[in-house]
Design an enzyme around this catalytic site. Sequence first.
Site, PDB file in Angstrom:
ATOM      1  N   ILE A 287       4.449  -1.864   4.402  1.00 34.08           N
ATOM      2  CA  ILE A 287       3.402  -1.956   5.419  1.00 34.08           C
ATOM      3  C   ILE A 287       4.005  -2.202   6.795  1.00 34.08           C
ATOM      4  CG2 ILE A 287       2.946  -4.431   5.130  1.00 34.08           C
ATOM      5  CD1 ILE A 287       0.339  -1.646   5.789  1.00 34.08           C
TER       6      ILE A 287
ATOM      7  N   LYS B  93      -3.379  -8.991   5.988  1.00 34.56           N
ATOM      8  CA  LYS B  93      -4.428  -9.287   5.002  1.00 34.56           C
ATOM      9  C   LYS B  93      -3.840  -9.231   3.589  1.00 34.56           C
ATOM     10  CE  LYS B  93      -4.836  -5.249   2.973  1.00 34.56           C
ATOM     11  NZ  LYS B  93      -4.813  -5.025   1.512  1.00 34.56           N
TER      12      LYS B  93
ATOM     13  N   ASP C  51      -6.501  -6.302  -3.694  1.00 31.60           N
ATOM     14  CA  ASP C  51      -5.624  -6.084  -2.538  1.00 31.60           C
ATOM     15  C   ASP C  51      -6.176  -4.949  -1.668  1.00 31.60           C
ATOM     16  OD1 ASP C  51      -2.762  -6.469  -1.222  1.00 31.60           O
ATOM     17  OD2 ASP C  51      -3.048  -4.314  -1.509  1.00 31.60           O
TER      18      ASP C  51
END
Length: 307
Positions: free
Chosen positions: A15, A91, A169
């Site tokens: 990410i 997040k 997730d």
Amino acid sequence: MPATLKIALVGIGKIARDQHIPALAASPDWQLAAAVSRQGHVAGVETFSDTAAMLAACPDVSVVSLCLPPVPRYEVAAACLAAGRHVMLEKPPGATLAEVHALQAMAAARGLTLFATWHSRMAMGVAGAKAWLAGKTVTRAHITWREDVRHWHPGQDWVFEPGGMGVFDPGINALSILTEILPGPVHLTSATLEFPTNRATPIAAQLQFSGHVSADFDWRQTGKQTWDIAVETPDGALRLEQGGNKLHINGAEIAGEDSIMGEYPALYARMAALVRTGQSDVDLAPMVHVADAMTLGRRVTVADFDF
């Protein structure tokens, strides 16, 4: 405060490479001044093997962005706040609600910014959906969030470990949009959670909320991925597709984009504004729904899953 803020990125994984690093490179607000990773690195940026070393060596880095998995994140975030640095959380913001509340208290006591980010709220169609639904009565809403875990988390066993959240997730992205656009709150009433026999977190989930709201999450979908939210009202219907990036109202396309590349630049612009105005932004509503699902969910065992 300088025009360009120096930031450190902790956790150089998929990410970070796909979203955080490009967003920082394109922003006039930020200079990526340091990175922390046991294995990865960023070209041209000093990389440290642990956060404590980075904090000691980089007193001019005022902001730290955490891209670690949820379980180790609390200790790193707490250390950064104790060192007087503003903190931005990928997040979900933590492994538990209680630890995020503790971080909120630490940040407030020190006058620091804490930003719990929800990137899907920055998708192109979300603001328009929220504006159209304002003041309306929602008669039904349904989330269909189905994707291929092998594609998005290749070989990342941590997502199936305690604290990894499993299918929540990605599912929490849908919940972050839902809690942003609905004109009133909803609460979970029941859930069915599908656990592979060899895994500690669910690979699929079906959720029922108050107000005729429901969700279907599945991490086993191959081929075309599905990230849709449909909402019905007496005044018509809307549909968000592509993770919130395409908005249709009563069948007409209002906003449309296939890429999520605009979401992370918007998050970093928001973080810069929060730091400069001395504010924090920690909305835990999406995570509350996940915690409730884990509490109320009926467990169903399904076939083994391996990467």
